[in-house]
Design a protein around this motif. Structure first.
Motif, PDB file in Angstrom:
ATOM      1  N   MET A   1       0.917  -1.216   0.041  1.00 38.05           N
ATOM      2  CA  MET A   1       0.049  -0.001   0.028  1.00 38.05           C
ATOM      3  C   MET A   1       0.983   1.290   0.028  1.00 38.05           C
ATOM      4  SD  MET A   1      -2.951   1.333   2.567  1.00 38.05           S
ATOM      5  CE  MET A   1      -2.160   1.301   3.972  1.00 38.05           C
ATOM      6  N   LYS A   2       0.379   2.145  -0.771  1.00 37.53           N
ATOM      7  CA  LYS A   2       1.284   3.421  -0.931  1.00 37.53           C
ATOM      8  C   LYS A   2       0.581   4.544   0.264  1.00 37.53           C
ATOM      9  CE  LYS A   2       3.907   2.439  -4.501  1.00 37.53           C
ATOM     10  NZ  LYS A   2       5.228   2.670  -4.517  1.00 37.53           N
ATOM     11  N   THR A   3       1.368   5.300   0.717  1.00 40.56           N
ATOM     12  CA  THR A   3       0.692   6.339   1.690  1.00 40.56           C
ATOM     13  C   THR A   3       0.816   7.657   1.014  1.00 40.56           C
ATOM     14  OG1 THR A   3       1.044   4.725   3.584  1.00 40.56           O
ATOM     15  CG2 THR A   3       0.648   7.432   4.086  1.00 40.56           C
ATOM     16  N   ILE A   4      -0.101   8.370   0.934  1.00 37.58           N
ATOM     17  CA  ILE A   4       0.102   9.953   0.533  1.00 37.58           C
ATOM     18  C   ILE A   4      -0.257  10.802   1.830  1.00 37.58           C
ATOM     19  CG2 ILE A   4      -0.753  11.830  -0.968  1.00 37.58           C
ATOM     20  CD1 ILE A   4      -1.582   9.445  -2.879  1.00 37.58           C
ATOM     21  N   LEU A   5       0.459  11.454   2.330  1.00 36.13           N
ATOM     22  CA  LEU A   5       0.541  12.461   3.406  1.00 36.13           C
ATOM     23  C   LEU A   5       0.540  14.012   3.113  1.00 36.13           C
ATOM     24  CD1 LEU A   5       0.913  12.247   6.531  1.00 36.13           C
ATOM     25  CD2 LEU A   5       3.250  12.805   6.428  1.00 36.13           C
ATOM     26  N   VAL A   6      -0.634  14.458   3.381  1.00 38.76           N
ATOM     27  CA  VAL A   6      -0.868  15.816   3.047  1.00 38.76           C
ATOM     28  C   VAL A   6      -0.606  16.573   4.276  1.00 38.76           C
ATOM     29  CG1 VAL A   6      -2.651  17.436   2.047  1.00 38.76           C
ATOM     30  CG2 VAL A   6      -2.630  15.200   1.381  1.00 38.76           C
ATOM     31  N   CYS A   7       0.360  17.473   4.177  1.00 43.94           N
ATOM     32  CA  CYS A   7       0.729  17.967   5.431  1.00 43.94           C
ATOM     33  C   CYS A   7       1.405  19.498   5.278  1.00 43.94           C
ATOM     34  CB  CYS A   7       1.771  17.414   6.286  1.00 43.94           C
ATOM     35  SG  CYS A   7       3.323  17.006   5.276  1.00 43.94           S
ATOM     36  N   ASN A   8       1.158  20.307   6.452  1.00 41.51           N
ATOM     37  CA  ASN A   8       1.842  21.527   6.381  1.00 41.51           C
ATOM     38  C   ASN A   8       1.371  22.194   7.861  1.00 41.51           C
ATOM     39  OD1 ASN A   8       2.525  24.340   6.614  1.00 41.51           O
ATOM     40  ND2 ASN A   8       2.089  24.826   4.400  1.00 41.51           N
ATOM     41  N   GLN A   9       2.322  22.809   8.636  1.00 45.57           N
ATOM     42  CA  GLN A   9       1.923  23.053  10.043  1.00 45.57           C
ATOM     43  C   GLN A   9       0.982  24.135  10.471  1.00 45.57           C
ATOM     44  OE1 GLN A   9       6.089  24.607  10.751  1.00 45.57           O
ATOM     45  NE2 GLN A   9       4.844  26.280  11.789  1.00 45.57           N
ATOM     46  N   LYS A  10       0.810  24.831   8.883  1.00 46.41           N
ATOM     47  CA  LYS A  10       0.082  25.952   9.027  1.00 46.41           C
ATOM     48  C   LYS A  10      -1.484  25.860   8.682  1.00 46.41           C
ATOM     49  CE  LYS A  10      -0.067  30.972   7.356  1.00 46.41           C
ATOM     50  NZ  LYS A  10      -1.655  30.781   7.192  1.00 46.41           N
ATOM     51  N   VAL A  80       2.810  15.633   0.179  1.00 43.66           N
ATOM     52  CA  VAL A  80       1.965  16.788  -0.581  1.00 43.66           C
ATOM     53  C   VAL A  80       1.803  17.858   0.457  1.00 43.66           C
ATOM     54  CG1 VAL A  80      -0.080  17.671  -1.612  1.00 43.66           C
ATOM     55  CG2 VAL A  80       0.633  15.054  -1.897  1.00 43.66           C
ATOM     56  N   ILE A  81       2.412  18.992   0.203  1.00 38.84           N
ATOM     57  CA  ILE A  81       2.473  20.166   0.905  1.00 38.84           C
ATOM     58  C   ILE A  81       1.592  21.459   0.327  1.00 38.84           C
ATOM     59  CG2 ILE A  81       3.971  21.808   2.186  1.00 38.84           C
ATOM     60  CD1 ILE A  81       6.449  19.836   2.030  1.00 38.84           C
ATOM     61  N   PRO A  82       0.705  21.525   0.797  1.00 41.40           N
ATOM     62  CA  PRO A  82      -0.249  22.701   0.347  1.00 41.40           C
ATOM     63  C   PRO A  82       0.243  23.937   0.968  1.00 41.40           C
ATOM     64  CG  PRO A  82      -1.669  21.154   1.184  1.00 41.40           C
ATOM     65  CD  PRO A  82      -0.332  20.795   1.603  1.00 41.40           C
ATOM     66  N   THR A  83       0.147  25.167   0.181  1.00 43.24           N
ATOM     67  CA  THR A  83       0.599  26.280   0.946  1.00 43.24           C
ATOM     68  C   THR A  83      -0.332  27.502   0.126  1.00 43.24           C
ATOM     69  OG1 THR A  83       2.302  27.620   1.523  1.00 43.24           O
ATOM     70  CG2 THR A  83       2.632  26.774  -0.614  1.00 43.24           C
ATOM     71  N   ARG A  84      -0.352  28.399   0.623  1.00 42.59           N
ATOM     72  CA  ARG A  84      -0.990  29.649   0.044  1.00 42.59           C
ATOM     73  C   ARG A  84       0.235  30.368  -0.458  1.00 42.59           C
ATOM     74  NH1 ARG A  84      -6.382  29.544  -0.601  1.00 42.59           N
ATOM     75  NH2 ARG A  84      -6.354  31.728  -0.806  1.00 42.59           N
ATOM     76  N   THR A  85      -0.003  31.275  -1.393  1.00 43.78           N
ATOM     77  CA  THR A  85       1.069  32.172  -2.311  1.00 43.78           C
ATOM     78  C   THR A  85       1.126  33.449  -1.756  1.00 43.78           C
ATOM     79  OG1 THR A  85      -0.396  32.460  -3.887  1.00 43.78           O
ATOM     80  CG2 THR A  85       1.072  30.653  -4.263  1.00 43.78           C
ATOM     81  N   THR A  86       1.260  33.384  -0.148  1.00 46.43           N
ATOM     82  CA  THR A  86       1.488  34.778   0.453  1.00 46.43           C
ATOM     83  C   THR A  86       2.806  34.917   1.286  1.00 46.43           C
ATOM     84  OG1 THR A  86       0.355  34.303   2.542  1.00 46.43           O
ATOM     85  CG2 THR A  86      -1.007  34.770   0.557  1.00 46.43           C
ATOM     86  N   VAL A 176       0.038  13.856  -8.372  1.00 39.82           N
ATOM     87  CA  VAL A 176       0.308  13.078  -6.977  1.00 39.82           C
ATOM     88  C   VAL A 176       0.241  11.680  -7.430  1.00 39.82           C
ATOM     89  CG1 VAL A 176      -0.356  12.411  -4.849  1.00 39.82           C
ATOM     90  CG2 VAL A 176      -0.698  14.866  -5.739  1.00 39.82           C
ATOM     91  N   ARG A 177      -0.890  10.990  -8.230  1.00 39.23           N
ATOM     92  CA  ARG A 177      -0.877   9.714  -8.578  1.00 39.23           C
ATOM     93  C   ARG A 177       0.194   9.215  -9.391  1.00 39.23           C
ATOM     94  NH1 ARG A 177      -6.919   8.031  -9.502  1.00 39.23           N
ATOM     95  NH2 ARG A 177      -6.258   6.778 -10.854  1.00 39.23           N
TER      96      ARG A 177
END
Length: 185
Positions: A1-10, A80-86, A176-177
């Motif tokens: 099994m593959k694990t996709i971790l979506v994280c950002n401390q904010k 996967v690291i989402p962020t806003r562009t600010t 991501v896939r």
């Protein structure tokens, strides 16, 4: 099994949105998917569920640095690291990158969430493009379609498949896939 971790401390950067859209993509493809919502705020449309025979696990993490983050990062195949562009997102993004580099060998996908045509977003992307080098960076546009789809408890792809937000989301989830070793949707 593959694990996709979506994280950002904010918080407020789109972790839950991104985790949901990745899970929706695997569901549309019929790929057995476990989903883990570790964020006590509960912003995801998906609820935590373990699926027998799951080929992939999507994990939405809290918007704070936690002791368990190092363990989660070690188990991840893709981060996967989402962020806003600010400018307010630069320092938390840099701390998140440092944690990933320290605790994981996973491939990283950066999601620039809420991207728009204005100077602040363009400047952020120019700055980050130089920093990211050959790492994968994708964008999700600023769009009301995400809010409307969420209100209907559905993917933005199902809400308006031909819209700009849906097209960008399909591009993001397919990136991501593919990095995780799955075919594109």
């Amino acid at each position: 099994m593959k694990t996709i971790l979506v994280c950002n401390q904010k918080g407020g950067v789109g972790k839950s949105l991104v985790a949901d859209e990745i899970a929706f993509s695997f569901e549309r493809s019929g790929i057995p998917t476990s989903f883990y919502d570790l964020d006590a705020q509960g912003g995801t449309l998906h609820k935590t569920r373990e699926v027998d025979g799951a080929e992939v696990a999507v994990v939405d993490t809290p918007g704070a640095l936690q002791e368990a983050l190092a363990d989660w990062l070690k188990e991840a195949d893709v981060v996967v690291i989402p962020t806003r562009t600010t400018s307010r997102d630069i320092e938390p993004l840099m701390r998140m990158r440092k944690a990933v580099f320290k605790h994981s060998r996973a491939k990283i996908v950066y999601v620039m969430n809420g991207w728009n045509r204005f100077k602040a977003s363009r400047d952020f992307m120019e700055w980050f493009g130089g920093l990211a080098g050959d790492q994968t960076v994708v964008t999700l546009p600023q769009s009301e379609a995400f809010v409307q789809a969420g209100a209907g408890e559905q993917s933005v792809v199902e809400y308006d498949r031909r819209g700009k937000a849906a097209k960008a989301t399909l591009s993001m989830v397919n990136t991501v896939r593919e990095i995780a070793g799955f075919p594109a949707e």
